[in-house]
Design a protein around this motif. Structure first.
Motif, mmCIF file in Angstrom:
data_model
loop_
_atom_site.group_PDB
_atom_site.id
_atom_site.type_symbol
_atom_site.label_atom_id
_atom_site.label_comp_id
_atom_site.label_asym_id
_atom_site.label_seq_id
_atom_site.Cartn_x
_atom_site.Cartn_y
_atom_site.Cartn_z
ATOM 1 N N GLN A 80 0.837 -1.208 0.000
ATOM 2 C CA GLN A 80 0.000 0.000 0.000
ATOM 3 C C GLN A 80 0.867 1.252 0.000
ATOM 4 N N THR A 81 1.966 1.207 0.736
ATOM 5 C CA THR A 81 2.908 2.329 0.750
ATOM 6 C C THR A 81 3.493 2.538 -0.639
ATOM 7 N N ARG A 82 3.844 1.454 -1.321
ATOM 8 C CA ARG A 82 4.401 1.568 -2.671
ATOM 9 C C ARG A 82 3.395 2.179 -3.638
ATOM 10 N N ILE A 83 2.122 1.809 -3.519
ATOM 11 C CA ILE A 83 1.088 2.425 -4.367
ATOM 12 C C ILE A 83 1.048 3.923 -4.091
ATOM 13 N N GLY A 84 1.085 4.308 -2.817
ATOM 14 C CA GLY A 84 1.082 5.729 -2.459
ATOM 15 C C GLY A 84 2.276 6.462 -3.030
ATOM 16 N N GLU A 85 3.455 5.820 -3.009
ATOM 17 C CA GLU A 85 4.666 6.455 -3.545
ATOM 18 C C GLU A 85 4.552 6.675 -5.046
ATOM 19 N N VAL A 86 3.999 5.690 -5.766
ATOM 20 C CA VAL A 86 3.817 5.830 -7.216
ATOM 21 C C VAL A 86 2.851 6.973 -7.516
ATOM 22 N N LEU A 87 1.760 7.037 -6.767
ATOM 23 C CA LEU A 87 0.795 8.115 -6.974
ATOM 24 C C LEU A 87 1.403 9.479 -6.648
ATOM 25 N N ARG A 89 4.647 10.324 -6.856
ATOM 26 C CA ARG A 89 5.568 10.686 -7.946
ATOM 27 C C ARG A 89 4.801 11.214 -9.152
ATOM 28 N N HIS A 90 3.696 10.560 -9.481
ATOM 29 C CA HIS A 90 2.887 10.999 -10.613
ATOM 30 C C HIS A 90 2.329 12.402 -10.364
ATOM 31 N N ALA A 91 1.804 12.635 -9.166
ATOM 32 C CA ALA A 91 1.243 13.950 -8.847
ATOM 33 C C ALA A 91 2.331 15.024 -8.897
ATOM 34 N N ARG A 93 5.147 14.993 -10.716
ATOM 35 C CA ARG A 93 5.491 15.226 -12.126
ATOM 36 C C ARG A 93 4.425 16.054 -12.824
ATOM 37 N N ASP A 94 3.158 15.746 -12.532
ATOM 38 C CA ASP A 94 2.056 16.478 -13.152
ATOM 39 C C ASP A 94 2.065 17.943 -12.723
ATOM 40 N N LYS A 95 2.373 18.199 -11.433
ATOM 41 C CA LYS A 95 2.457 19.589 -10.948
ATOM 42 C C LYS A 95 3.562 20.344 -11.690
ATOM 43 N N ARG A 96 4.736 19.697 -11.833
ATOM 44 C CA ARG A 96 5.852 20.348 -12.534
ATOM 45 C C ARG A 96 5.498 20.624 -13.994
ATOM 46 N N LYS A 97 4.799 19.684 -14.623
ATOM 47 C CA LYS A 97 4.423 19.832 -16.021
ATOM 48 C C LYS A 97 3.454 21.009 -16.205
ATOM 49 N N ARG A 98 2.562 21.181 -15.241
ATOM 50 C CA ARG A 98 1.572 22.258 -15.342
ATOM 51 C C ARG A 98 2.153 23.630 -14.990
ATOM 52 N N ALA A 99 3.271 23.646 -14.277
ATOM 53 C CA ALA A 99 3.856 24.926 -13.825
ATOM 54 C C ALA A 99 4.611 25.634 -14.932
#
Length: 99
Positions: A80-87, A89-91, A93-99
């Motif tokens: 469950q922790t690994r799923i949270g870490e993947v999510l 990282r995705h969030a 990256r998405d924030k950086r892409k939108r900035a």
């Protein structure tokens, strides 16, 4: 509607039941003759995990594909922790892409 079946297991012996630790008794309600002398100060079991840090995790319910769950579980404990870490990282990256 069916009635509840009465237990026929008479092998339970209260003399062999485990004793409750002192901290459970310390939290218990004390009543004498139906009058509460001291109210309970907690639960019989320990409360859930306390918040950690200034941004504690929040529990949610999430439906995921069976294949995704199987993949993360195959990595062993901490899935469950690994799923949270993947999510996370995705969030990020998405924030950086939108900035």
């Amino acid at each position: 509607m069916t009635a509840n079946k009465q237990s026929t297991d008479d092998s339970w012996d209260p003399d062999t039941a485990p004793e409750w630790p002192d901290e459970v008794w310390d939290r218990a309600q004390i009543s004498i003759g139906g009058k509460v002398i001291r109210p309970a100060t907690g639960t019989l079991t320990k409360a859930g995990r306390p918040p950690v840090g200034d941004k504690p995790k929040q529990q949610v319910t999430l439906r995921l594909p069976q294949e995704v769950i199987a993949y993360f579980k195959s990595g062993g404990p901490g899935w469950q922790t690994r799923i949270g870490e993947v999510l996370q990282r995705h969030a990020d990256r998405d924030k950086r892409k939108r900035a």
